[in-house]
Design a protein around this motif. Structure first.
Motif, PDB file in Angstrom:
ATOM      1  N   ARG A 251       0.871  -1.305  -0.036  1.00  0.00           N
ATOM      2  CA  ARG A 251      -0.072   0.051   0.179  1.00  0.00           C
ATOM      3  C   ARG A 251       0.926   1.379  -0.092  1.00  0.00           C
ATOM      4  N   LEU A 252       1.803   1.137   0.883  1.00  0.00           N
ATOM      5  CA  LEU A 252       2.721   2.336   0.701  1.00  0.00           C
ATOM      6  C   LEU A 252       3.413   2.713  -0.500  1.00  0.00           C
ATOM      7  N   LYS A 253       4.152   1.539  -0.934  1.00  0.00           N
ATOM      8  CA  LYS A 253       4.684   1.609  -2.317  1.00  0.00           C
ATOM      9  C   LYS A 253       3.647   2.179  -3.423  1.00  0.00           C
ATOM     10  N   GLU A 254       2.619   1.960  -3.355  1.00  0.00           N
ATOM     11  CA  GLU A 254       1.188   2.297  -4.446  1.00  0.00           C
ATOM     12  C   GLU A 254       1.067   3.789  -4.291  1.00  0.00           C
ATOM     13  N   LEU A 255       1.101   4.198  -2.880  1.00  0.00           N
ATOM     14  CA  LEU A 255       0.861   5.541  -2.476  1.00  0.00           C
ATOM     15  C   LEU A 255       1.909   6.413  -3.141  1.00  0.00           C
ATOM     16  N   PHE A 256       3.067   6.102  -2.721  1.00  0.00           N
ATOM     17  CA  PHE A 256       3.906   6.901  -2.973  1.00  0.00           C
ATOM     18  C   PHE A 256       4.243   6.688  -4.576  1.00  0.00           C
ATOM     19  N   ARG A 257       4.057   5.893  -5.251  1.00  0.00           N
ATOM     20  CA  ARG A 257       4.152   5.739  -6.829  1.00  0.00           C
ATOM     21  C   ARG A 257       3.104   6.773  -7.267  1.00  0.00           C
ATOM     22  N   LEU A 258       1.922   6.904  -6.860  1.00  0.00           N
ATOM     23  CA  LEU A 258       0.897   7.706  -7.207  1.00  0.00           C
ATOM     24  C   LEU A 258       1.053   8.972  -6.960  1.00  0.00           C
ATOM     25  N   VAL A 259       1.695   9.473  -5.839  1.00  0.00           N
ATOM     26  CA  VAL A 259       2.025  11.003  -5.568  1.00  0.00           C
ATOM     27  C   VAL A 259       3.174  11.387  -6.185  1.00  0.00           C
ATOM     28  N   SER A 260       4.273  10.507  -6.671  1.00  0.00           N
ATOM     29  CA  SER A 260       5.555  10.888  -7.158  1.00  0.00           C
ATOM     30  C   SER A 260       5.448  10.936  -8.797  1.00  0.00           C
ATOM     31  N   ALA A 261       4.307  10.756  -9.368  1.00  0.00           N
ATOM     32  CA  ALA A 261       4.104  10.679 -10.793  1.00  0.00           C
ATOM     33  C   ALA A 261       4.151  12.235 -11.394  1.00  0.00           C
ATOM     34  N   ASN A 262       4.692  12.548 -12.405  1.00  0.00           N
ATOM     35  CA  ASN A 262       5.202  13.826 -13.096  1.00  0.00           C
ATOM     36  C   ASN A 262       5.915  14.824 -11.889  1.00  0.00           C
ATOM     37  N   GLY A 263       6.899  14.180 -11.601  1.00  0.00           N
ATOM     38  CA  GLY A 263       7.962  14.879 -10.797  1.00  0.00           C
ATOM     39  C   GLY A 263       7.061  15.288  -9.422  1.00  0.00           C
ATOM     40  N   TYR A 264       6.279  14.682  -8.873  1.00  0.00           N
ATOM     41  CA  TYR A 264       5.629  14.814  -7.575  1.00  0.00           C
ATOM     42  C   TYR A 264       4.600  15.765  -7.701  1.00  0.00           C
ATOM     43  N   ARG A 265       4.148  15.967  -8.885  1.00  0.00           N
ATOM     44  CA  ARG A 265       2.897  17.129  -9.389  1.00  0.00           C
ATOM     45  C   ARG A 265       1.938  16.043  -9.944  1.00  0.00           C
ATOM     46  N   PRO A 266       1.174  15.306  -9.395  1.00  0.00           N
ATOM     47  CA  PRO A 266       0.341  14.002  -9.739  1.00  0.00           C
ATOM     48  C   PRO A 266      -0.957  14.470 -10.351  1.00  0.00           C
ATOM     49  N   PRO A 267      -1.246  13.989 -11.560  1.00  0.00           N
ATOM     50  CA  PRO A 267      -2.614  14.188 -12.110  1.00  0.00           C
ATOM     51  C   PRO A 267      -3.669  14.000 -11.018  1.00  0.00           C
ATOM     52  N   LEU A 268      -4.984  14.554 -11.252  1.00  0.00           N
ATOM     53  CA  LEU A 268      -5.960  14.582 -10.437  1.00  0.00           C
ATOM     54  C   LEU A 268      -6.610  13.022 -10.184  1.00  0.00           C
ATOM     55  N   LYS A 269      -6.422  12.273 -11.049  1.00  0.00           N
ATOM     56  CA  LYS A 269      -6.882  11.042 -11.255  1.00  0.00           C
ATOM     57  C   LYS A 269      -5.920  10.092 -10.093  1.00  0.00           C
ATOM     58  N   ASN A 270      -4.977  10.562  -9.995  1.00  0.00           N
ATOM     59  CA  ASN A 270      -4.004  10.066  -9.110  1.00  0.00           C
ATOM     60  C   ASN A 270      -4.354  10.245  -7.625  1.00  0.00           C
ATOM     61  N   LEU A 271      -4.880  11.284  -7.261  1.00  0.00           N
ATOM     62  CA  LEU A 271      -5.146  11.840  -6.221  1.00  0.00           C
ATOM     63  C   LEU A 271      -6.569  11.110  -5.939  1.00  0.00           C
ATOM     64  N   GLN A 272      -7.307  10.898  -6.667  1.00  0.00           N
ATOM     65  CA  GLN A 272      -8.587  10.523  -6.467  1.00  0.00           C
ATOM     66  C   GLN A 272      -8.383   8.853  -5.920  1.00  0.00           C
ATOM     67  N   ARG A 273      -7.251   8.279  -6.747  1.00  0.00           N
ATOM     68  CA  ARG A 273      -6.845   7.225  -6.211  1.00  0.00           C
ATOM     69  C   ARG A 273      -6.413   6.876  -4.804  1.00  0.00           C
ATOM     70  N   VAL A 274      -5.398   7.820  -4.592  1.00  0.00           N
ATOM     71  CA  VAL A 274      -4.947   8.087  -3.167  1.00  0.00           C
ATOM     72  C   VAL A 274      -5.930   8.233  -2.168  1.00  0.00           C
ATOM     73  N   VAL A 275      -7.100   9.065  -2.237  1.00  0.00           N
ATOM     74  CA  VAL A 275      -8.095   9.016  -1.603  1.00  0.00           C
ATOM     75  C   VAL A 275      -8.766   7.848  -1.305  1.00  0.00           C
ATOM     76  N   LYS A 276      -9.199   7.260  -2.194  1.00  0.00           N
ATOM     77  CA  LYS A 276      -9.978   5.991  -2.049  1.00  0.00           C
ATOM     78  C   LYS A 276      -8.872   4.998  -1.325  1.00  0.00           C
ATOM     79  N   ILE A 277      -7.724   4.718  -1.583  1.00  0.00           N
ATOM     80  CA  ILE A 277      -6.739   3.784  -0.614  1.00  0.00           C
ATOM     81  C   ILE A 277      -6.953   4.322   0.767  1.00  0.00           C
ATOM     82  N   CYS A 278      -6.618   5.653   0.862  1.00  0.00           N
ATOM     83  CA  CYS A 278      -6.641   6.087   2.602  1.00  0.00           C
ATOM     84  C   CYS A 278      -8.023   5.950   3.294  1.00  0.00           C
ATOM     85  N   GLN A 279      -9.032   6.061   2.255  1.00  0.00           N
ATOM     86  CA  GLN A 279     -10.486   6.010   2.932  1.00  0.00           C
ATOM     87  C   GLN A 279     -10.902   4.667   3.429  1.00  0.00           C
ATOM     88  N   ASP A 280     -10.260   3.651   2.658  1.00  0.00           N
ATOM     89  CA  ASP A 280     -10.308   2.333   2.746  1.00  0.00           C
ATOM     90  C   ASP A 280      -9.763   1.985   4.362  1.00  0.00           C
TER      91      ASP A 280
END
Length: 290
Positions: A251-280
């Motif tokens: 889970r941690l590896k996936e979260l860091f992968r999502l937020v590190s996209a595009n030089g740590y300026r992730p697209p909003l779809k990545n952050l939507q996925r982050v919210v879902k993972i963290c909410q769960d």
């Protein structure tokens, strides 16, 4: 309200602001002996990594730069805090208690920096329910309210940095004495990271919906010190109870992968996925206390 919550230097500040509490939590007695696993680092090496990741100068700088977020219009929202159902029954589950404590501590830091003293008091009381053994002076110093009001001054920020580092030095002398305490510490850091990712992503997505995002640059790269420490603990299999290691590492590896996209300026779809993972994960931990 701007959506850059934790996107400038607050992530870095959160990392340091929670460390003293995390070290105290790691000293809580009564944890069951964990099963031994292959280790590549000694306890002393891990604690050295923790010590190297945090210092007074960077902590004070984080407090200085947090004014940027206030200017950006961040407003404390108690409704975003982690669900609190069943904090008392969770006393019997040290792992869930450690994770929830990290989540609550992240919420408490937000309250201390942006909310009222009543917000801070509420979060502090929740922490006391979760970990009654915590030193009173760490959670509720007599001048806490006055200190909170002085954070807009350079002297107030320097005072907080000085007191925090003094306490850290004391706690570091005792922390990391056993694998049991390191597992509790790892679970605590894990909960703190989950909560910060959740809050950051929710704020950014909210700003995007209201059209305010363009005014503030999204940057999720801050707080790298905590990331390095947490992933080191994860590699050692020390993020809480051994039975959760595999899923938490993934889970941690996936979260860091999502937020590190595009030089740590992730697209909003990545952050939507982050919210879902963290909410769960927030929901799972809260349900464990029911």
């Amino acid at each position: 309200m701007a959506g850059a919550f934790l996107t400038h230097s607050l992530g870095r500040l959160f990392s340091r602001a929670v460390l003293a509490l995390a070290l105290a939590l790691a000293l809580v007695p009564g944890l069951a002996d964990p099963a031994s696993a292959a280790r590549t680092m000694t306890n002393d090496q891990i604690m050295a990594l923790v010590r190297e990741a945090f210092d007074k100068e960077s902590f004070e700088k984080g407090l200085e730069e947090v004014r940027w977020l206030k200017d950006a219009g961040f407003i404390y929202q108690p409704g975003l805090t982690v669900p609190r159902a069943g904090t008392c029954p969770i006393q019997d589950d040290w792992d869930s208690r450690a994770v929830l404590s990290g989540m609550v501590a992240a919420d408490r830091t937000a309250a201390f920096l942006f909310g009222t003293y009543a917000d801070v008091k509420r979060e502090t009381e929740t922490l006391r329910e979760l970990v009654p053994e915590l030193p009173a002076r760490l959670l509720a110093p007599k001048d806490q309210e006055a200190l909170q009001q002085k954070l807009d001054t350079k002297r107030g920020r320097a005072l907080l940095a000085e007191r925090t580092m003094t306490l850290w030095d004391e706690l570091l002398k005792r922390a990391g004495k056993s694998e049991k305490s390191l597992r509790f510490l790892g679970a605590y850091f894990y909960g703190d990271q989950i909560e910060r990712f959740y809050l950051a992503s929710v704020m950014i997505l909210a700003a995007a919906e209201t059209g305010e995002l363009d005014a503030w640059q999204v940057n999720m790269s801050r707080g790298g010190e905590m990331r390095d420490v947490l992933m080191a603990l994860s590699r050692e299999g020390l993020v809480g109870d051994a039975k959760h290691q595999k899923e938490r590492d993934a889970r941690l590896k996936e979260l860091f992968r999502l937020v590190s996209a595009n030089g740590y300026r992730p697209p909003l779809k990545n952050l939507q996925r982050v919210v879902k993972i963290c909410q769960d994960e927030r929901s799972r931990i809260a349900a464990a206390g029911r």
